[in-house]
Design a protein around this motif. Structure first.
Motif, PDB file in Angstrom:
ATOM      1  N   CYS A  40      30.718 125.762  22.233  1.00 53.72           N
ATOM      2  CA  CYS A  40      30.222 126.976  22.870  1.00 53.72           C
ATOM      3  C   CYS A  40      31.421 127.776  23.375  1.00 53.72           C
ATOM      4  CB  CYS A  40      29.226 126.672  23.986  1.00 53.72           C
ATOM      5  SG  CYS A  40      29.862 125.685  25.325  1.00 53.72           S
ATOM      6  N   VAL A  41      31.210 129.034  23.705  1.00 59.61           N
ATOM      7  CA  VAL A  41      32.327 129.927  24.011  1.00 59.61           C
ATOM      8  C   VAL A  41      32.696 129.995  25.489  1.00 59.61           C
ATOM      9  CG1 VAL A  41      32.026 131.365  21.960  1.00 59.61           C
ATOM     10  CG2 VAL A  41      30.814 131.934  24.066  1.00 59.61           C
ATOM     11  N   THR A  42      31.848 129.503  26.374  1.00 49.81           N
ATOM     12  CA  THR A  42      32.159 129.501  27.801  1.00 49.81           C
ATOM     13  C   THR A  42      32.016 128.090  28.355  1.00 49.81           C
ATOM     14  OG1 THR A  42      29.880 130.026  28.399  1.00 49.81           O
ATOM     15  CG2 THR A  42      31.397 131.881  28.143  1.00 49.81           C
ATOM     16  N   PRO A  43      32.811 127.734  29.354  1.00 46.84           N
ATOM     17  CA  PRO A  43      32.751 126.372  29.883  1.00 46.84           C
ATOM     18  C   PRO A  43      31.541 126.108  30.777  1.00 46.84           C
ATOM     19  CG  PRO A  43      34.465 127.617  31.003  1.00 46.84           C
ATOM     20  CD  PRO A  43      33.927 128.492  29.905  1.00 46.84           C
ATOM     21  N   MET A  44      30.906 127.162  31.284  1.00 48.19           N
ATOM     22  CA  MET A  44      29.771 126.977  32.195  1.00 48.19           C
ATOM     23  C   MET A  44      28.866 128.195  32.117  1.00 48.19           C
ATOM     24  SD  MET A  44      30.006 126.122  36.278  1.00 48.19           S
ATOM     25  CE  MET A  44      30.098 127.749  36.971  1.00 48.19           C
ATOM     26  N   GLU A  45      27.604 128.001  32.409  1.00 54.86           N
ATOM     27  CA  GLU A  45      26.688 129.129  32.447  1.00 54.86           C
ATOM     28  C   GLU A  45      27.078 130.058  33.597  1.00 54.86           C
ATOM     29  OE1 GLU A  45      22.582 127.938  32.657  1.00 54.86           O
ATOM     30  OE2 GLU A  45      22.960 126.258  31.317  1.00 54.86           O
ATOM     31  N   GLU A  46      26.946 131.340  33.373  1.00 49.12           N
ATOM     32  CA  GLU A  46      27.271 132.314  34.412  1.00 49.12           C
ATOM     33  C   GLU A  46      26.299 132.182  35.582  1.00 49.12           C
ATOM     34  OE1 GLU A  46      28.071 137.116  34.684  1.00 49.12           O
ATOM     35  OE2 GLU A  46      27.337 136.232  32.840  1.00 49.12           O
ATOM     36  N   TRP A  47      26.796 132.280  36.772  1.00 47.29           N
ATOM     37  CA  TRP A  47      26.037 132.216  38.020  1.00 47.29           C
ATOM     38  C   TRP A  47      25.344 130.884  38.248  1.00 47.29           C
ATOM     39  CZ3 TRP A  47      28.034 135.918  40.577  1.00 47.29           C
ATOM     40  CH2 TRP A  47      28.323 137.127  39.970  1.00 47.29           C
ATOM     41  N   LEU A  48      25.779 129.817  37.612  1.00 52.27           N
ATOM     42  CA  LEU A  48      25.175 128.499  37.790  1.00 52.27           C
ATOM     43  C   LEU A  48      25.426 127.987  39.201  1.00 52.27           C
ATOM     44  CD1 LEU A  48      23.758 126.019  36.462  1.00 52.27           C
ATOM     45  CD2 LEU A  48      26.051 125.151  35.984  1.00 52.27           C
ATOM     46  N   LYS A  49      24.376 127.521  39.867  1.00 50.88           N
ATOM     47  CA  LYS A  49      24.485 126.923  41.193  1.00 50.88           C
ATOM     48  C   LYS A  49      23.897 125.520  41.119  1.00 50.88           C
ATOM     49  CE  LYS A  49      26.022 130.507  43.525  1.00 50.88           C
ATOM     50  NZ  LYS A  49      27.299 130.523  44.185  1.00 50.88           N
ATOM     51  N   LEU A  50      24.741 124.519  41.313  1.00 45.79           N
ATOM     52  CA  LEU A  50      24.291 123.133  41.290  1.00 45.79           C
ATOM     53  C   LEU A  50      23.943 122.682  42.702  1.00 45.79           C
ATOM     54  CD1 LEU A  50      26.968 121.606  38.876  1.00 45.79           C
ATOM     55  CD2 LEU A  50      24.708 122.502  38.312  1.00 45.79           C
ATOM     56  N   THR A  51      23.051 121.718  42.788  1.00 46.83           N
ATOM     57  CA  THR A  51      22.629 121.190  44.086  1.00 46.83           C
ATOM     58  C   THR A  51      22.526 119.677  44.011  1.00 46.83           C
ATOM     59  OG1 THR A  51      20.902 121.228  45.758  1.00 46.83           O
ATOM     60  CG2 THR A  51      20.206 121.619  43.494  1.00 46.83           C
ATOM     61  N   LYS A  52      22.622 119.028  45.160  1.00 50.41           N
ATOM     62  CA  LYS A  52      22.490 117.568  45.201  1.00 50.41           C
ATOM     63  C   LYS A  52      21.053 117.138  44.922  1.00 50.41           C
ATOM     64  CE  LYS A  52      26.293 117.003  48.385  1.00 50.41           C
ATOM     65  NZ  LYS A  52      26.700 116.705  49.763  1.00 50.41           N
ATOM     66  N   ALA A  53      20.119 118.012  45.179  1.00 48.20           N
ATOM     67  CA  ALA A  53      18.703 117.708  44.970  1.00 48.20           C
ATOM     68  C   ALA A  53      18.302 118.042  43.539  1.00 48.20           C
ATOM     69  CB  ALA A  53      17.849 118.494  45.953  1.00 48.20           C
ATOM     70  N   SER A  54      18.927 117.399  42.586  1.00 40.49           N
ATOM     71  CA  SER A  54      18.659 117.662  41.175  1.00 40.49           C
ATOM     72  C   SER A  54      17.384 116.964  40.725  1.00 40.49           C
ATOM     73  CB  SER A  54      19.830 117.171  40.339  1.00 40.49           C
ATOM     74  OG  SER A  54      19.545 117.300  38.972  1.00 40.49           O
ATOM     75  N   THR A  55      16.660 117.616  39.840  1.00 35.81           N
ATOM     76  CA  THR A  55      15.432 117.025  39.309  1.00 35.81           C
ATOM     77  C   THR A  55      15.645 116.474  37.906  1.00 35.81           C
ATOM     78  OG1 THR A  55      14.744 119.181  38.459  1.00 35.81           O
ATOM     79  CG2 THR A  55      13.958 118.563  40.665  1.00 35.81           C
ATOM     80  N   THR A  56      16.863 116.530  37.408  1.00 36.84           N
ATOM     81  CA  THR A  56      17.139 116.042  36.065  1.00 36.84           C
ATOM     82  C   THR A  56      17.191 114.521  36.050  1.00 36.84           C
ATOM     83  OG1 THR A  56      19.529 116.165  36.399  1.00 36.84           O
ATOM     84  CG2 THR A  56      18.454 118.097  35.473  1.00 36.84           C
ATOM     85  N   THR A  57      16.998 113.963  34.874  1.00 39.46           N
ATOM     86  CA  THR A  57      17.058 112.521  34.712  1.00 39.46           C
ATOM     87  C   THR A  57      18.483 112.042  34.938  1.00 39.46           C
ATOM     88  OG1 THR A  57      15.360 112.743  33.017  1.00 39.46           O
ATOM     89  CG2 THR A  57      16.501 110.631  33.141  1.00 39.46           C
ATOM     90  N   LYS A  58      18.630 111.000  35.732  1.00 35.56           N
ATOM     91  CA  LYS A  58      19.960 110.457  36.027  1.00 35.56           C
ATOM     92  C   LYS A  58      20.524 109.793  34.770  1.00 35.56           C
ATOM     93  CE  LYS A  58      19.758 110.197  40.878  1.00 35.56           C
ATOM     94  NZ  LYS A  58      20.421 111.288  41.450  1.00 35.56           N
ATOM     95  N   VAL A  59      21.839 109.876  34.630  1.00 30.21           N
ATOM     96  CA  VAL A  59      22.532 109.225  33.527  1.00 30.21           C
ATOM     97  C   VAL A  59      23.342 108.068  34.087  1.00 30.21           C
ATOM     98  CG1 VAL A  59      22.653 111.310  32.122  1.00 30.21           C
ATOM     99  CG2 VAL A  59      24.504 110.787  33.673  1.00 30.21           C
ATOM    100  N   ASP A  60      23.923 107.302  33.214  1.00 30.74           N
ATOM    101  CA  ASP A  60      24.768 106.182  33.611  1.00 30.74           C
ATOM    102  C   ASP A  60      25.921 106.695  34.478  1.00 30.74           C
ATOM    103  OD1 ASP A  60      26.142 103.765  33.766  1.00 30.74           O
ATOM    104  OD2 ASP A  60      27.039 103.995  31.783  1.00 30.74           O
ATOM    105  N   ALA A  61      25.973 106.245  35.728  1.00 28.48           N
ATOM    106  CA  ALA A  61      26.983 106.721  36.679  1.00 28.48           C
ATOM    107  C   ALA A  61      28.395 106.401  36.199  1.00 28.48           C
ATOM    108  CB  ALA A  61      26.742 106.112  38.055  1.00 28.48           C
ATOM    109  N   THR A  62      28.591 105.250  35.581  1.00 33.83           N
ATOM    110  CA  THR A  62      29.918 104.868  35.110  1.00 33.83           C
ATOM    111  C   THR A  62      30.380 105.798  33.997  1.00 33.83           C
ATOM    112  OG1 THR A  62      29.441 102.578  35.679  1.00 33.83           O
ATOM    113  CG2 THR A  62      31.290 102.961  34.198  1.00 33.83           C
ATOM    114  N   LEU A  63      29.490 106.109  33.054  1.00 30.78           N
ATOM    115  CA  LEU A  63      29.833 107.033  31.970  1.00 30.78           C
ATOM    116  C   LEU A  63      30.155 108.411  32.530  1.00 30.78           C
ATOM    117  CD1 LEU A  63      30.041 107.794  28.945  1.00 30.78           C
ATOM    118  CD2 LEU A  63      27.602 108.348  29.053  1.00 30.78           C
ATOM    119  N   TYR A  64      29.313 108.916  33.420  1.00 27.99           N
ATOM    120  CA  TYR A  64      29.503 110.240  34.010  1.00 27.99           C
ATOM    121  C   TYR A  64      30.869 110.332  34.686  1.00 27.99           C
ATOM    122  CZ  TYR A  64      28.518 114.448  36.776  1.00 27.99           C
ATOM    123  OH  TYR A  64      28.561 115.702  37.337  1.00 27.99           O
TER     124      TYR A  64
END
Length: 162
Positions: A40-64
């Motif tokens: 892709c041409v940009t490293p991150m989506e424009e105006w992206l705001k991340l939060t600790k209260a994520s609703t996404t599925t957790k991934v392997d912490a060691t891999l991350y």
């Protein structure tokens, strides 16, 4: 003559020293399972705001942590990804999609290099960049400030060899 040091490929010419991490980047993409993804041409989506209260599925912490740590090392020759890497380091394993997008960007820019000129007629130059994000942390409303300082014989060049 120095040609490879700590996963950094060094090319020495008459006018400049060139630094890149193409082989390291390819290994990182393989380890993360992202080698076959489209760039892709940009490293991150424009105006992206991340939060600790994520609703996404957790991934392997060691891999991350391993992949984000690898990206942190890549910042030595890739200042264009420094902001995003610093941003995802704040979180443990909640934002894998953001890391994957960054890896897709890295895949498309594997051939970029840093060029450090060997000589300059102007003497030492101090170059500074700064940026701030006032209350950009959604969870705690904290501000972020960054400063980048170069002291050298000439400004550093950033090139893509594609």
């Amino acid at each position: 003559m120095l040609s490879y040091y700590l996963s950094i490929e060094v090319t020495q010419g008459k006018e400049a020293l060139t630094l890149r991490q193409s082989a390291y980047t390819s290994k990182l993409l393989e380890r993360s399972g992202m080698a076959k993804y489209k760039p892709c041409v940009t490293p991150m989506e424009e105006w992206l705001k991340l939060t600790k209260a994520s609703t996404t599925t957790k991934v392997d912490a060691t891999l991350y942590r391993s992949i984000v740590g690898g990206l942190r090392y890549l910042v030595h020759t890739r200042p264009d990804i420094a902001f995003v890497v610093g941003y995802v380091i704040r979180f443990m394993e909640d934002h894998w999609a953001t890391v994957k997008r960054l890896l897709c960007y890295v895949k498309g820019t594997v051939d970029q290099v840093i060029i450090l000129p060997k000589t300059s007629k102007s003497g030492l130059q101090l170059t500074m960049f700064s940026d701030a994000d006032m209350a950009g942390d959604i969870d705690e409303r904290r501000s972020t400030f960054g400063l980048l300082v170069f002291l050298g014989l000439a400004p550093i060049s950033w090139l893509s060899l594609k």
